[in-house]
Design an enzyme around this catalytic site. Structure first.
Site, PDB file in Angstrom:
ATOM      1  N   LEU A 184       0.886  -1.354  -0.159  1.00 42.38           N
ATOM      2  CA  LEU A 184       0.070   0.064   0.097  1.00 42.38           C
ATOM      3  C   LEU A 184       0.890   1.436  -0.145  1.00 42.38           C
ATOM      4  O   LEU A 184       2.058   1.077   0.542  1.00 42.38           O
ATOM      5  CB  LEU A 184      -0.941   0.083   1.188  1.00 42.38           C
ATOM      6  N   ASP A 185       0.509   2.412  -0.429  1.00 41.24           N
ATOM      7  CA  ASP A 185       1.171   3.625  -0.454  1.00 41.24           C
ATOM      8  C   ASP A 185       1.302   3.826   0.904  1.00 41.24           C
ATOM      9  O   ASP A 185       0.702   3.617   1.792  1.00 41.24           O
ATOM     10  CB  ASP A 185       0.442   4.624  -1.049  1.00 41.24           C
ATOM     11  N   MET A 186       2.424   4.735   1.292  1.00 40.99           N
ATOM     12  CA  MET A 186       2.702   5.001   2.400  1.00 40.99           C
ATOM     13  C   MET A 186       1.471   5.758   3.054  1.00 40.99           C
ATOM     14  O   MET A 186       1.192   5.583   4.160  1.00 40.99           O
ATOM     15  CB  MET A 186       4.034   6.133   2.311  1.00 40.99           C
TER      16      MET A 186
END
Length: 224
Positions: free
Chosen positions: A63-65
């Site tokens: 998942l994106d940060m």
């Protein structure tokens, strides 16, 4: 399988939703990397925290940060291979919720819209991605309206990525004129300022168990 337990029972800085001999499912907070980045200041991440407790844990997706929500990890190389195959064969189903700028509409009650736009890395402006009809990779997102807020000029959406490109949901929503609130890469400064974080959360995950093949599902309500 071992019954699901919570991170509080283990005194860990992670939210552990499920664990057995072959599979871990975690609830990643916004602001934490999924895997280590470049540089000593980017070594704290979900995978590193998990591996301190489960040394055999291996990443299978990210998942994106700034995105929060459900993320699965395999325990051991064979489980990782099985889950990688499941992703490649699109046997893994994910749904997200997002709050976007503007009032989004889909024709028909409870209808799903489809965004079918090819994506490519914007090399001069990495890590941003762009719609690229010449060199882009096929990318498809299904979406529907959960709640439109006319007063606040925003819409809560449910999102289902058919493909799994980097930043796919964020770029696709920007492309149809409804960037996610708090998105400092793709939204206007005004839309960024309307939220304290990226309002994107992985709320549902269905995948085949890496050993039994049984479909198991997990859910996590959005914290916004």
């Amino acid at each position: 399988m071992i019954a699901p337990i919570r991170a509080a029972d283990l005194d860990l800085p992670i939210d552990l939703v499920y664990v057995d001999e072959y599979l871990l499912v975690l609830n990643k907070p916004s602001g934490l990397l999924s895997v280590p980045g470049r540089g000593p200041d980017k070594q704290d991440c979900l995978s590193a925290r998990v591996q301190r407790r489960y040394p055999d844990a291996l990443i299978v997706h990210r998942l994106d940060m700034q995105t929060s929500g459900l993320l699965a990890m395999a325990r051991g190389i064979e489980a990782q291979r099985a889950l990688n195959r499941a992703f490649e064969q699109r046997q893994v189903h994910k749904r997200y919720q997002a709050v976007v700028d503007g009032v989004a509409q889909v024709a028909g009650e409870d209808a799903w819209g489809v965004i079918d736009l090819p994506l490519e890395l914007d090399w001069p402006n990495r890590p941003k991605h762009i719609v690229d009809h010449v060199n882009g990779r096929p990318s498809v997102t299904r979406w529907r309206v959960l709640l439109a807020d006319l007063e606040r000029n925003g819409t809560r959406l449910e999102l289902e990525p058919v493909t799994g490109r980097s930043h796919q949901l964020r770029v696709h929503l920007q492309a149809i004129g409804h960037p996610i609130l708090g998105d400092d890469l793709y939204a206007s400064p005004e839309a960024v300022a309307r939220a304290s974080r990226l309002l994107l959360h992985a709320c549902e995950l269905i995948l085949p168990h890496p050993v039994t093949g049984e479909a198991i599902s997990f859910s996590s309500p959005p914290p916004f």
